[in-house]
Scaffold this active site. Structure first.
Site, short mmCIF file in Angstrom:
data_model
loop_
_atom_site.label_atom_id
_atom_site.label_comp_id
_atom_site.label_asym_id
_atom_site.label_seq_id
_atom_site.Cartn_x
_atom_site.Cartn_y
_atom_site.Cartn_z
N LYS A 120 0.87 -1.18 0.00
CA LYS A 120 0.00 0.00 0.00
C LYS A 120 0.91 1.23 0.00
O LYS A 120 1.13 1.86 1.03
CB LYS A 120 -0.92 -0.05 1.22
CG LYS A 120 -2.16 0.82 1.07
CD LYS A 120 -3.18 0.45 2.11
CE LYS A 120 -4.25 1.51 2.25
NZ LYS A 120 -5.01 1.77 1.04
N1 PXG Z 1 -7.71 -2.10 -2.73
C1 PXG Z 1 -7.09 -0.91 -2.76
C2 PXG Z 1 -6.31 -0.54 -3.96
C3 PXG Z 1 -7.16 -0.05 -1.66
O1 PXG Z 1 -6.54 1.12 -1.68
C4 PXG Z 1 -8.57 -1.69 -0.55
C5 PXG Z 1 -8.43 -2.50 -1.67
C6 PXG Z 1 -9.34 -2.19 0.62
O2 PXG Z 1 -8.45 -2.55 1.67
P1 PXG Z 1 -8.90 -2.50 3.19
O3 PXG Z 1 -7.73 -2.99 3.92
O4 PXG Z 1 -9.25 -1.07 3.50
O5 PXG Z 1 -10.08 -3.40 3.31
C7 PXG Z 1 -7.91 -0.44 -0.53
C8 PXG Z 1 -7.97 0.49 0.65
C9 PXG Z 1 -10.40 6.18 -0.17
C10 PXG Z 1 -9.30 5.23 0.15
O6 PXG Z 1 -10.18 7.37 0.01
C11 PXG Z 1 -9.53 3.86 0.13
C12 PXG Z 1 -8.50 2.97 0.41
C13 PXG Z 1 -7.27 3.47 0.67
C14 PXG Z 1 -7.06 4.81 0.68
C15 PXG Z 1 -8.07 5.73 0.43
O7 PXG Z 1 -11.46 5.74 -0.61
N2 PXG Z 1 -8.80 1.62 0.37
#
Ligand code: PXG
Length: 296
Positions: free
Chosen positions: A153
């Site tokens: 990430k």
């Molecule tokens: N895929 C990607 C590319 C992400 O960035 C997720 C899946 C879901 O992961 P988690 O661990 O949260 O279940 C993410 C994370 C936003 C935002 O502003 C969203 C994410 C990260 C940063 C910002 O919508 N999602």
């Protein structure tokens, strides 16, 4: 007078206006760093250990040393929430390569920069959770793992931002990104699931995606319900003909998808398994007993 947020920055809690980093920080110059988006519910930081694991593994992968130990970081996250009086919040934890020079060589950045923001959450409307969302496939392919691994990430989110811009152009709520072989990878900031004949299906990590913490949670909740869960590669057509579909992420939680590339999915309304998992998830986060208690 509006009071700004209290931000953690490199060992200190400072006012938002004083939370400044160098223009020579390689996080700014090159998107060189890692981050986490975390939520706190009801005074608990949800899945903090899992988020810290992902952060430290990502940092290790990009050869970035984090100054704080994971134990210190857990305290920092909790304390940032506490200082801002936020028992329900969206937390952004960021570690950048730190201040260097105008070359991209990370060896010239002696010390990484850490900051933590705890703010309120911007959510999709409750109506969208009830009625479901329309999504589209975007032309931008997900980064290939051999170039910029989606499992990290990283602060380099241009790949996802391109995809989000394309989705925005069509008015869709999210963009579905395919990997370089054309298999469904994930949405721009969420993981993808579909249901067929009572089986819950999501792409495997090797499809080139972020191992979402919500994704793992939802798979566990589904198994607890006796629902079979499979991680298999699939194509757009599998989603067109799915019985149900939804996206998962820390911010979105579980959001039903009822239309994909103009095709109606299932009945055109959120499916039974989707609705059941939304309820399970909401109950689960409310009683997030394994979280760090931050509220007295
Ligand atoms: N895929 C990607 C590319 C992400 O960035 C997720 C899946 C879901 O992961 P988690 O661990 O949260 O279940 C993410 C994370 C936003 C935002 O502003 C969203 C994410 C990260 C940063 C910002 O919508 N999602």
């Amino acid at each position: 007078m509006l009071v700004g947020l209290i931000i953690y920055l490199d060992g200190k809690f400072v006012d938002e206006e004083d939370a400044r980093i160098s223009v020579f920080d390689h996080g700014v110059l090159y998107g060189d760093g890692v981050f986490e988006g975390i939520r706190a519910y009801n005074g608990f930081v949800f899945k903090l250990k899992e988020h810290l694991n992902r952060l430290y593994h990502g940092a290790h992968t990009i050869g970035l040393k984090i100054n704080e130990t994971p134990e210190e970081m857990a305290q920092i996250v909790a304390e940032t929430c506490r200082r801002n009086n936020l028992s329900d919040s969206y937390i952004r934890l960021v570690v950048t390569r730190g201040k260097g020079d105008l070359g991209l060589d990370p060896r010239n950045c002696p010390k990484s920069t850490t900051f933590c923001i705890a703010s309120s959450i911007r959510l999709y409307s409750e109506e969208l959770y009830k009625k479901g969302m329309a999504v589209v496939t975007v032309a931008t392919r997900r980064n290939i793992a051999e170039a910029c691994n989606p499992r990290v990430k990283s602060l380099n989110y241009l790949n996802n931002i391109y995809a989000k811009m394309e989705a925005n152009l069509t008015g869709a709520g999210e963009g579905i990104m395919l990997n370089n072989e054309g298999y469904v990878a994930e949405a721009t900031g969420d993981n993808v699931f579909y249901v067929r004949d009572g089986v819950l299906i999501t792409p495997p990590i090797y499809a080139g995606l972020l191992e979402g913490i919500t994704r793992n949670c939802v798979m566990e909740l589904a198994r607890k319900r006796g629902i079979e869960v499979k991680e298999t590669l699939f194509t757009r057509m599998d989603l067109y003909t799915a019985d149900e579909c939804f996206l998962t992420g820390t911010a979105a939680e579980i959001i039903p998808v009822v239309k994909y590339d103009g095709r109606i999915i299932g009945t055109g309304e959120p499916g039974e398994i989707t609705k059941a998992l939304i309820e399970d998830y909401r109950n689960y986060v409310k009683n997030a007993g394994d979280g760090e208690r931050i509220w007295e």
